[in-house]
Design an enzyme around this catalytic site. Structure first.
Site, PDB file in Angstrom:
ATOM      1  N   ASN A  98       0.849  -1.187   0.000  1.00 50.91           N
ATOM      2  CA  ASN A  98       0.000   0.000   0.000  1.00 50.91           C
ATOM      3  C   ASN A  98       0.887   1.240   0.000  1.00 50.91           C
ATOM      4  O   ASN A  98       2.124   1.134  -0.041  1.00 50.91           O
ATOM      5  CB  ASN A  98      -0.977  -0.017   1.169  1.00 50.91           C
ATOM      6  CG  ASN A  98      -0.280  -0.060   2.525  1.00 50.91           C
ATOM      7  OD1 ASN A  98       0.835   0.440   2.681  1.00 50.91           O
ATOM      8  ND2 ASN A  98      -0.928  -0.659   3.516  1.00 50.91           N
ATOM      9  N   GLU A 101       3.437   1.326   2.919  1.00 48.88           N
ATOM     10  CA  GLU A 101       4.497   0.325   2.774  1.00 48.88           C
ATOM     11  C   GLU A 101       5.455   0.693   1.664  1.00 48.88           C
ATOM     12  O   GLU A 101       6.670   0.474   1.778  1.00 48.88           O
ATOM     13  CB  GLU A 101       3.860  -1.037   2.531  1.00 48.88           C
ATOM     14  CG  GLU A 101       3.122  -1.579   3.743  1.00 48.88           C
ATOM     15  CD  GLU A 101       2.102  -2.656   3.416  1.00 48.88           C
ATOM     16  OE1 GLU A 101       1.564  -3.266   4.351  1.00 48.88           O
ATOM     17  OE2 GLU A 101       1.844  -2.887   2.207  1.00 48.88           O
ATOM     18  N   ASP A 178      -7.141  -7.052   1.609  1.00 47.24           N
ATOM     19  CA  ASP A 178      -7.083  -8.517   1.558  1.00 47.24           C
ATOM     20  C   ASP A 178      -7.856  -9.048   0.356  1.00 47.24           C
ATOM     21  O   ASP A 178      -7.434 -10.008  -0.306  1.00 47.24           O
ATOM     22  CB  ASP A 178      -7.661  -9.106   2.843  1.00 47.24           C
ATOM     23  CG  ASP A 178      -6.787  -8.824   4.055  1.00 47.24           C
ATOM     24  OD1 ASP A 178      -5.583  -8.589   3.861  1.00 47.24           O
ATOM     25  OD2 ASP A 178      -7.310  -8.826   5.183  1.00 47.24           O
TER      26      ASP A 178
END
Length: 383
Positions: A98, A101, A178
């Site tokens: 993301n 990150e 997810d």
């Protein structure tokens, strides 16, 4: 998550079957016993086409997992981890960082809003080197995703593959990341090209963000979402309502207009570039009478209905409307876009001329004029 070589994925209450289009079907073998020294909880099913490694800093030892996966490497390895550099030696086929990150990987801030995509594209080689991945898809929440591919020489924002997200508040987005990772992995497991897999994953994530709380994307919900009839061509009242709702959720409105009588590559490049300037692209189309006034009695070649249908089919276009006036100024005055985009041959003098044609200008909130240079070999004299 393990996807079997038969192309089937088993969920608690349904079985979704896929057919791998390009690879031969392997024979199913009995599940092998874990190898000596295999870390507890490690999947060792040699039949796996795809393995997803999830590492959220909860004690997973990458140095123990990587050799196990290397002994019987599946067709596709996807890594979703807070620190992707720990999995560099695994050489993943896809990583899904993301924005936070990705910033941590690069050691610098990505910027704000849609500008983050430009930063990510410029850092493509660095991201792929640090992660060891063949492909990296950076998820940028409400700004969709940017796919960084090792193959090719993509170096500008207009060259890379992007997806566009359905905006949602943070409390609604639980589970979207997810879902994105799982959907991309399933798509890759059945031989889907990486760009199509990322688009499929975005569609699944969009289903989740429309639900309150933590949600999942079922097969039925995904099919219903992608097969729903498009409501892209709208009248002015519907346009105003849609723009107001988009503005309320913080989306940046981009507006452009033209005849778009015979759409070609120059037009599509122009529209794609315009869409990158905000979150919702509105295209206002001259009606047939106004095209005749502008271009002569032999035009348009295609009716307004057909032209609107072509534009509505473009992924970069969110809303299409038709206007009958000689200039779009009255419509611009009504919807108040944040950015007004015209081709590179549209000058401030042209803008003054159009304002004069539109009559007295009302006071109110108005956006910026942005001129986009088109490919000179395919530049239309006017859209």
């Amino acid at each position: 998550m393990t996807v079997s070589s038969s192309g089937s994925t088993t969920w608690p209450d349904r079985r979704v079957r896929r057919t791998r289009p390009s690879s031969p079907r392997r024979r199913r073998q009995p599940c092998a016993a874990p190898r000596p020294g295999t870390p507890p909880g490690t999947a060792t099913d040699a039949r796996a086409d795809t393995v997803v490694v999830c590492d959220y800093d909860l004690g997973v030892d990458a140095t123990a997992i990587v050799p196990v996966l290397g002994q019987d490497r599946p067709m596709t390895v996807v890594v979703d981890a807070h620190d992707l550099s720990r999995w560099q030696t695994l050489r993943p086929d896809l990583v899904t960082p993301n924005a936070g990150e990705a910033a941590a990987l690069l050691g610098r801030d990505l910027g704000q809003g849609a500008d983050r995509a430009t930063t990510v594209v410029a850092a493509r080689d660095e991201v792929l080197a640090v992660t060891g991945a063949r492909n990296a898809v950076v998820t940028l929440d409400r700004n969709g995703t940017v796919l960084l591919e090792a193959a090719g020489a993509d170096s500008t924002l207009s060259d890379v593959h992007r997806t566009r997200a359905t905006p949602a508040s943070e409390q609604q987005a639980s589970g979207a990341g997810d879902t994105f990772c799982a959907a991309a992995s399933v798509a890759l497991a059945v031989g889907t090209p990486v760009r199509e897999a990322v688009s499929f994953a975005q569609a699944a994530a969009d289903v989740v963000v429309r639900e309150a709380g933590t949600s999942v994307c079922t097969a039925d919900a995904l099919v219903a979402s992608v097969s729903a009839p498009a409501e892209t061509v709208v009248d002015h009242d519907e346009l105003a309502a849609a723009v107001e709702e988009a503005r309320r959720t913080g989306r940046r409105i981009v507006f452009t207009n033209g005849c778009f009588d015979v759409v070609h590559r120059g037009h599509t490049t122009y529209l794609r570039q315009a869409s990158e300037l905000g979150d919702l692209l509105v295209v206002a189309l001259n009606d047939d009478d106004s095209v005749r006034r502008l271009k002569g009695p032999e035009r348009p070649i295609n009716t307004a209905e057909d032209r609107a249908g072509v534009l509505a089919a473009l992924a970069c276009v969110d809303l299409v409307t038709v206007f009958a006036t000689d200039t779009p100024i009255p419509l611009i005055e009504r919807i108040r876009p944040d950015v007004y985009v015209k081709g590179g041959d549209y000058s401030p003098r042209d803008a003054q001329r159009d304002r004069g044609r539109a009559g007295p200008r009302r006071r109110g909130r108005h956006g910026r004029l942005r001129r986009r240079a088109l490919d000179e070999r395919r530049r239309p004299s006017h859209p």
